[in-house]
Design a protein around this motif. Sequence first.
Motif, PDB file in Angstrom:
ATOM      1  N   VAL A 105       2.835   6.660  -5.468  1.00  0.00           N
ATOM      2  CA  VAL A 105       2.516   7.096  -6.834  1.00  0.00           C
ATOM      3  C   VAL A 105       1.163   7.801  -6.910  1.00  0.00           C
ATOM      4  O   VAL A 105       0.916   8.575  -7.836  1.00  0.00           O
ATOM      5  N   ALA A 106       0.304   7.556  -5.910  1.00  0.00           N
ATOM      6  CA  ALA A 106      -1.035   8.156  -5.940  1.00  0.00           C
ATOM      7  C   ALA A 106      -1.131   9.427  -5.109  1.00  0.00           C
ATOM      8  O   ALA A 106      -2.131  10.141  -5.187  1.00  0.00           O
ATOM      9  N   GLY A 107      -0.096   9.702  -4.305  1.00  0.00           N
ATOM     10  CA  GLY A 107      -0.123  10.899  -3.474  1.00  0.00           C
ATOM     11  C   GLY A 107      -0.799  10.695  -2.140  1.00  0.00           C
ATOM     12  O   GLY A 107      -1.139  11.670  -1.460  1.00  0.00           O
ATOM     13  N   GLY A 108      -1.011   9.457  -1.724  1.00  0.00           N
ATOM     14  CA  GLY A 108      -1.630   9.177  -0.433  1.00  0.00           C
ATOM     15  C   GLY A 108      -0.600   9.099   0.679  1.00  0.00           C
ATOM     16  O   GLY A 108       0.611   9.181   0.457  1.00  0.00           O
ATOM     17  N   ASP A 109      -1.098   8.938   1.896  1.00  0.00           N
ATOM     18  CA  ASP A 109      -0.244   8.824   3.082  1.00  0.00           C
ATOM     19  C   ASP A 109      -0.524   7.473   3.730  1.00  0.00           C
ATOM     20  O   ASP A 109      -1.602   7.243   4.286  1.00  0.00           O
ATOM     21  N   VAL A 110       0.425   6.557   3.660  1.00  0.00           N
ATOM     22  CA  VAL A 110       0.197   5.202   4.140  1.00  0.00           C
ATOM     23  C   VAL A 110       0.007   5.149   5.650  1.00  0.00           C
ATOM     24  O   VAL A 110      -0.668   4.248   6.163  1.00  0.00           O
ATOM     25  N   THR A 111       0.556   6.115   6.394  1.00  0.00           N
ATOM     26  CA  THR A 111       0.369   6.100   7.843  1.00  0.00           C
ATOM     27  C   THR A 111      -1.087   6.393   8.205  1.00  0.00           C
ATOM     28  O   THR A 111      -1.643   5.782   9.123  1.00  0.00           O
ATOM     29  N   GLN A 112      -1.705   7.321   7.479  1.00  0.00           N
ATOM     30  CA  GLN A 112      -3.120   7.598   7.721  1.00  0.00           C
ATOM     31  C   GLN A 112      -3.991   6.461   7.206  1.00  0.00           C
ATOM     32  O   GLN A 112      -5.016   6.121   7.812  1.00  0.00           O
ATOM     33  N   LEU A 113      -3.581   5.856   6.098  1.00  0.00           N
ATOM     34  CA  LEU A 113      -4.303   4.706   5.571  1.00  0.00           C
ATOM     35  C   LEU A 113      -4.284   3.558   6.583  1.00  0.00           C
ATOM     36  O   LEU A 113      -5.332   2.947   6.877  1.00  0.00           O
TER      37      LEU A 113
ATOM     38  N   GLY B 248      13.819  22.628   9.443  1.00  0.00           N
ATOM     39  CA  GLY B 248      14.566  22.877   8.216  1.00  0.00           C
ATOM     40  C   GLY B 248      15.048  21.644   7.496  1.00  0.00           C
ATOM     41  O   GLY B 248      15.879  21.739   6.580  1.00  0.00           O
ATOM     42  N   TRP B 249      14.524  20.480   7.859  1.00  0.00           N
ATOM     43  CA  TRP B 249      14.959  19.247   7.219  1.00  0.00           C
ATOM     44  C   TRP B 249      14.101  18.941   5.994  1.00  0.00           C
ATOM     45  O   TRP B 249      12.899  19.170   5.981  1.00  0.00           O
ATOM     46  N   GLU B 250      14.737  18.393   4.973  1.00  0.00           N
ATOM     47  CA  GLU B 250      14.011  17.842   3.837  1.00  0.00           C
ATOM     48  C   GLU B 250      13.697  16.385   4.211  1.00  0.00           C
ATOM     49  O   GLU B 250      14.619  15.568   4.335  1.00  0.00           O
ATOM     50  N   TYR B 251      12.434  16.094   4.423  1.00  0.00           N
ATOM     51  CA  TYR B 251      11.987  14.833   4.993  1.00  0.00           C
ATOM     52  C   TYR B 251      11.381  13.918   3.934  1.00  0.00           C
ATOM     53  O   TYR B 251      10.601  14.362   3.079  1.00  0.00           O
ATOM     54  N   ARG B 252      11.742  12.619   3.999  1.00  0.00           N
ATOM     55  CA  ARG B 252      11.094  11.623   3.168  1.00  0.00           C
ATOM     56  C   ARG B 252      10.727  10.430   4.044  1.00  0.00           C
ATOM     57  O   ARG B 252      11.576   9.850   4.724  1.00  0.00           O
ATOM     58  N   GLY B 253       9.439  10.075   4.026  1.00  0.00           N
ATOM     59  CA  GLY B 253       8.982   8.870   4.706  1.00  0.00           C
ATOM     60  C   GLY B 253       8.743   7.774   3.690  1.00  0.00           C
ATOM     61  O   GLY B 253       8.931   7.945   2.484  1.00  0.00           O
ATOM     62  N   MET B 254       8.293   6.627   4.173  1.00  0.00           N
ATOM     63  CA  MET B 254       8.012   5.484   3.309  1.00  0.00           C
ATOM     64  C   MET B 254       6.513   5.444   3.037  1.00  0.00           C
ATOM     65  O   MET B 254       5.714   5.166   3.928  1.00  0.00           O
ATOM     66  N   GLY B 255       6.118   5.787   1.792  1.00  0.00           N
ATOM     67  CA  GLY B 255       4.700   5.791   1.467  1.00  0.00           C
ATOM     68  C   GLY B 255       3.970   7.020   1.941  1.00  0.00           C
ATOM     69  O   GLY B 255       2.770   7.009   2.148  1.00  0.00           O
ATOM     70  N   ARG B 256       4.731   8.110   2.118  1.00  0.00           N
ATOM     71  CA  ARG B 256       4.135   9.377   2.583  1.00  0.00           C
ATOM     72  C   ARG B 256       4.429  10.456   1.551  1.00  0.00           C
ATOM     73  O   ARG B 256       5.458  10.447   0.885  1.00  0.00           O
TER      74      ARG B 256
ATOM     75  N   MET C 146       0.836  -1.209   0.000  1.00  0.00           N
ATOM     76  CA  MET C 146       0.000   0.000   0.000  1.00  0.00           C
ATOM     77  C   MET C 146       0.868   1.255   0.000  1.00  0.00           C
ATOM     78  O   MET C 146       0.498   2.282  -0.591  1.00  0.00           O
ATOM     79  N   ALA C 147       2.034   1.169   0.631  1.00  0.00           N
ATOM     80  CA  ALA C 147       2.965   2.308   0.622  1.00  0.00           C
ATOM     81  C   ALA C 147       3.434   2.587  -0.802  1.00  0.00           C
ATOM     82  O   ALA C 147       3.570   3.751  -1.202  1.00  0.00           O
ATOM     83  N   GLU C 148       3.693   1.525  -1.573  1.00  0.00           N
ATOM     84  CA  GLU C 148       4.099   1.708  -2.960  1.00  0.00           C
ATOM     85  C   GLU C 148       3.003   2.412  -3.755  1.00  0.00           C
ATOM     86  O   GLU C 148       3.280   3.308  -4.570  1.00  0.00           O
ATOM     87  N   VAL C 149       1.759   2.017  -3.501  1.00  0.00           N
ATOM     88  CA  VAL C 149       0.638   2.659  -4.196  1.00  0.00           C
ATOM     89  C   VAL C 149       0.489   4.107  -3.752  1.00  0.00           C
ATOM     90  O   VAL C 149       0.276   5.012  -4.577  1.00  0.00           O
ATOM     91  N   CYS C 150       0.622   4.344  -2.437  1.00  0.00           N
ATOM     92  CA  CYS C 150       0.494   5.711  -1.924  1.00  0.00           C
ATOM     93  C   CYS C 150       1.538   6.637  -2.532  1.00  0.00           C
ATOM     94  O   CYS C 150       1.262   7.809  -2.807  1.00  0.00           O
TER      95      CYS C 150
END
Length: 475
Positions: A262-270, A466-474, A256-260
Amino acid sequence: MTNQRPTPLADPDRAAVTPPSGAPRPRLAFLGTGYLGTTYAICFAEMGYEVLGFDVDIDKIARLTDGEVPFHEPGLEELLKRNLAAGRLKFCTNLAQTAEFGDVHFICVGTPQRVDGMGADLSYIEAVVSGLARHLTRKALIVGKSTVPVGTAEWVEQLVGKHAPAELGVEVAWSPEFLQEGFAVEDVLRPNRIVAGVNSEWASSMLYAAHKGVLDLAATEDRDLPVVVTDFATAELVKVAANAFLATKVSFINAMAEVCEVAGGDVTQLARAIGYDPRIGNRFLQAGVGFGGGCLPKDIRAFQARAQELGAGEALRFLHEVDLINQRRRTRVLQLAADLLACRCGPAGPDLSGTRIAVLGATFKPNSDDVRDAPSLAVAALLAKAGAYVHVYDPQGMHNARRAQPDLTYAPTMTDAVRDADLVCVLTEWADFRNADPHALGTLVTHRRIIDGRNCLDPALWIQAGWEYRGMGRP
């Protein structure tokens, strides 16, 4: 007599069974003092049993005898020292001594993945059971706790029949373990269920006597403790089926994180939203770099291999995809790193040459020093292979990590790891990392870029700092 349906193991009439040794309570031997056997041995001694731990590893036995647990597990070393001092707990490398001591012998040796395939290597079980059986001089119960392919218990019965004198009447049972690293003491003292595969009333009675301490504790605390007494095959399948289900749940949310992504979703909220459904639940719905450790990866592969041998391979074909999803999460971190660092990607993958990356976490989970099949350490190796100068730090797993990946650079502290980093990757959700001050760390790095490989950080706090943040599926 094989139980055709679950029956209560906690039958009060069984409390009066006389152990073959003549001791008031059965003497318990745990063969194999790795994570499983050591934890069980110490905790059962804590419940008042006379316990002996056996292993062929002389150094490991010496450390345990000196009161040192050879791995990290919260609370275990204190219990070890207390029960050594009380005289209830001993360790040895002598199989004849172990055979003479024990009424119930728990087999706790490893069943790693075979080097030539996905199946489980049962050579350690064969060696310890055969050796023990040859030394037995009275009736005893041999109980498997190791995770094994279905059919192993019947094979162990055959080994016992081959090597132990028939007149002794040695019996076999199977009672799988359900330990969670970091919570293992509680899991032994207060398990959420006991599963017992038995072939006779005597075996049931002996297992009851061996677990009476656990059952009495549950009764004292007015806590329900389900007990399932069943046949060998079902008992063996319980553990591998549970691990397959948990692995599937982790890989599902990572899919679901992979889908999020590309779809612009947030897997943590999902995950939060679907977790409110009681049919689904929120446990094991944490998207990230995937699962690792010494159990789930090799167990789902061995389960597939055994199903194939039995002609039921199609039934578990989905586990192959579960494994693939899990492996893809590791390469996803490499792709995120390349994006954040604006690095070139060639036919061989990203080129991270000239970059310095801090990897926080080496163990497969927090509160453990276990680095077996750890996603964090695998990702660190991928980053280094792509040319990055990688500095790894973990609160407990540094020694094991160095042995597993000796070519990586290891930092003595978290601040040393992140100093001058172009990118920070949080890959194990230790409390030290979850609670780190983004402002303080920001003064140490060269560039404020972070990959949250466990979705364990608060993105707002890090972005505000000031951090550039990247999560998994976010997003």
